[in-house]
Write an enzyme that holds these catalytic residues in place. Structure first.
Site, PDB file in Angstrom:
ATOM      1  N   ASP A 160      -7.626  -2.585  14.151  1.00 43.31           N
ATOM      2  CA  ASP A 160      -9.001  -2.918  13.730  1.00 43.31           C
ATOM      3  C   ASP A 160      -9.030  -4.188  12.874  1.00 43.31           C
ATOM      4  O   ASP A 160     -10.026  -4.476  12.228  1.00 43.31           O
ATOM      5  CB  ASP A 160      -9.644  -1.737  12.979  1.00 43.31           C
ATOM      6  CG  ASP A 160      -8.912  -1.380  11.683  1.00 43.31           C
ATOM      7  OD1 ASP A 160      -7.929  -2.083  11.328  1.00 43.31           O
ATOM      8  OD2 ASP A 160      -9.322  -0.414  11.018  1.00 43.31           O
ATOM      9  N   HIS A 218      -7.199  -4.860  10.217  1.00 39.38           N
ATOM     10  CA  HIS A 218      -6.928  -4.735   8.774  1.00 39.38           C
ATOM     11  C   HIS A 218      -5.627  -5.418   8.368  1.00 39.38           C
ATOM     12  O   HIS A 218      -4.680  -5.489   9.154  1.00 39.38           O
ATOM     13  CB  HIS A 218      -6.965  -3.268   8.303  1.00 39.38           C
ATOM     14  CG  HIS A 218      -5.859  -2.394   8.790  1.00 39.38           C
ATOM     15  ND1 HIS A 218      -6.039  -1.076   9.152  1.00 39.38           N
ATOM     16  CD2 HIS A 218      -4.533  -2.619   8.956  1.00 39.38           C
ATOM     17  CE1 HIS A 218      -4.897  -0.540   9.506  1.00 39.38           C
ATOM     18  NE2 HIS A 218      -3.966  -1.464   9.402  1.00 39.38           N
ATOM     19  N   ASP A 247       0.814  -1.216   0.000  1.00 36.42           N
ATOM     20  CA  ASP A 247       0.000   0.000   0.000  1.00 36.42           C
ATOM     21  C   ASP A 247       0.849   1.267   0.000  1.00 36.42           C
ATOM     22  O   ASP A 247       2.073   1.217   0.191  1.00 36.42           O
ATOM     23  CB  ASP A 247      -0.966  -0.009   1.206  1.00 36.42           C
ATOM     24  CG  ASP A 247      -0.315  -0.550   2.479  1.00 36.42           C
ATOM     25  OD1 ASP A 247       0.906  -0.515   2.567  1.00 36.42           O
ATOM     26  OD2 ASP A 247      -1.057  -1.007   3.362  1.00 36.42           O
ATOM     27  N   GLU A 272      -9.668  -1.983   5.362  1.00 37.55           N
ATOM     28  CA  GLU A 272     -10.342  -1.638   6.608  1.00 37.55           C
ATOM     29  C   GLU A 272     -11.613  -2.485   6.769  1.00 37.55           C
ATOM     30  O   GLU A 272     -12.062  -3.107   5.797  1.00 37.55           O
ATOM     31  CB  GLU A 272     -10.695  -0.150   6.579  1.00 37.55           C
ATOM     32  CG  GLU A 272      -9.483   0.769   6.454  1.00 37.55           C
ATOM     33  CD  GLU A 272      -8.640   0.846   7.727  1.00 37.55           C
ATOM     34  OE1 GLU A 272      -8.611  -0.121   8.509  1.00 37.55           O
ATOM     35  OE2 GLU A 272      -7.997   1.894   7.930  1.00 37.55           O
TER      36      GLU A 272
HETATM   37  C1  F6R Z   1       1.338  -1.334   6.030  1.00 37.30           C
HETATM   38  C2  F6R Z   1       0.191  -2.195   6.229  1.00 37.30           C
HETATM   39  C3  F6R Z   1      -0.650  -2.097   7.456  1.00 37.30           C
HETATM   40  C4  F6R Z   1       0.151  -2.347   8.731  1.00 37.30           C
HETATM   41  C5  F6R Z   1      -0.735  -2.248   9.963  1.00 37.30           C
HETATM   42  C6  F6R Z   1       0.047  -2.399  11.242  1.00 37.30           C
HETATM   43  O1  F6R Z   1       1.950  -1.608   4.790  1.00 37.30           O
HETATM   44  O2  F6R Z   1      -0.078  -2.981   5.381  1.00 37.30           O
HETATM   45  O3  F6R Z   1      -1.684  -3.035   7.379  1.00 37.30           O
HETATM   46  O4  F6R Z   1       0.738  -3.618   8.662  1.00 37.30           O
HETATM   47  O5  F6R Z   1      -1.395  -1.008   9.976  1.00 37.30           O
HETATM   48  O6  F6R Z   1       0.935  -1.337  11.380  1.00 37.30           O
HETATM   49  P1  F6R Z   1       2.059  -1.349  12.505  1.00 37.30           P
HETATM   50  O7  F6R Z   1       3.000  -2.421  12.134  1.00 37.30           O
HETATM   51  O8  F6R Z   1       2.707   0.017  12.390  1.00 37.30           O
HETATM   52  O9  F6R Z   1       1.382  -1.580  13.791  1.00 37.30           O
END
Ligand code: F6R
Length: 260
Positions: free
Chosen positions: A136, A138, A67, A143
């Site tokens: 959440d 994801h 992403d 989301e």
């Molecule tokens: C980022 C991504 C997100 C993160 C998630 C957790 O490329 O795909 O899904 O893996 O938001 O983020 P952290 O690791 O910062 O807690």
């Protein structure tokens, strides 16, 4: 699904890095799916160490990131292009023409998303996809309520995700509201999925993903539909797993199992 619980973040990162390295030793021009955020930093650190000390070779590896924030150019210090370059690419012998990160500044996002999907297929599909999990539930920026069949597209970030990611920006208002993200359907096509989770703030989302029903309310739960998904969690992230003892029992007895 396999669940591997390690004592701490460092051990979790090392165990996951070993699995990524195994894929690349078996297929030196393998296709890696990569994630950003705090969670994979230890994994990237370990891959860099393996490259420098053990000769892990990235010269033919192709990569696809999950992403990118819409509106942030690659030079922005919070863009995922910048993150990947600073935390992995500049430290290894990858060829930058083999790197793919979704564009946050495309003129035509629909065309870009279609191209991204096609490019993954042209490269032979993703051999191993690294994932984190949001509070959440994801995966990538899928989301709650994202279709489990979704493809690469623009998503509006949930308020929870904006709050969680505000720590990286000077002000909460600076966090982009939109992101371009691989879909759950795109992710499920990777040959292997590894999801890393660390810290108490992930315990609820992880337990729902692993032991709850498959639901678009927690897109990480879609990993239950994949034939080769492995969860690497530290003790804090694994704290709400009801069957933790069973997962540890399986890991303990795995070396003695007959080869399938
Ligand atoms: C980022 C991504 C997100 C993160 C998630 C957790 O490329 O795909 O899904 O893996 O938001 O983020 P952290 O690791 O910062 O807690």
């Amino acid at each position: 699904m396999e669940v591997i619980i390690k004592a701490n973040y460092e051990e979790t990162s090392k165990a996951a890095a070993k699995v990524v390295a195994e894929v690349l030793y078996a297929k030196p021009n393998g296709v890696l799916g990569l994630a950003t955020g705090s969670t994979p930093l230890g994994l990237y650190k370990e891959l860099i160490r393996m490259h420098k000390e053990e000769g892990l070779d990235f010269s033919s590896v192709r990569t696809f990131n999950l992403d990118e924030y819409v509106g942030l150019p690659p030079t922005h210090d919070q863009s995922y292009h910048y993150f990947m370059y600073e935390n992995l690419f500049k430290h290894i012998n990858i060829q930058m023409q083999n790197v793919h990160v979704p564009s946050g500044t495309a003129n035509n996002y629909k065309a870009f998303c279609e191209w991204y999907e096609k490019r993954i297929v042209e490269c032979g599909g993703i051999d191993i996809q690294v994932l984190g999990i949001g509070t959440d539930g994801h995966i990538a920026f899928n989301e709650p309520l994202s279709s489990l069949g979704s493809r690469t597209r623009i998503k509006t970030l949930a308020k929870q995700t904006i709050d969680d990611n505000a720590r990286f920006f000077a002000r909460r208002e600076d966090v982009p509201i939109y992101a371009i993200t691989m879909g759950v359907g795109t992710i499920l096509e990777a040959r292997k999925l590894i999801l890393l989770a660390s810290g108490k703030n992930k315990a609820k989302a992880l337990a729902e993903a692993v032991e709850g029903p498959v639901t678009s309310m927690n897109t990480a739960s879609a990993l239950q539909l994949h034939h080769n998904a492995v969860i690497f969690a530290d003790k804090d992230a694994a704290a709400n797993l009801k069957m933790a003892e069973y997962y540890n029992w399986i890991q303990k007895n795995k070396p003695g199992a007959p080869k399938a």
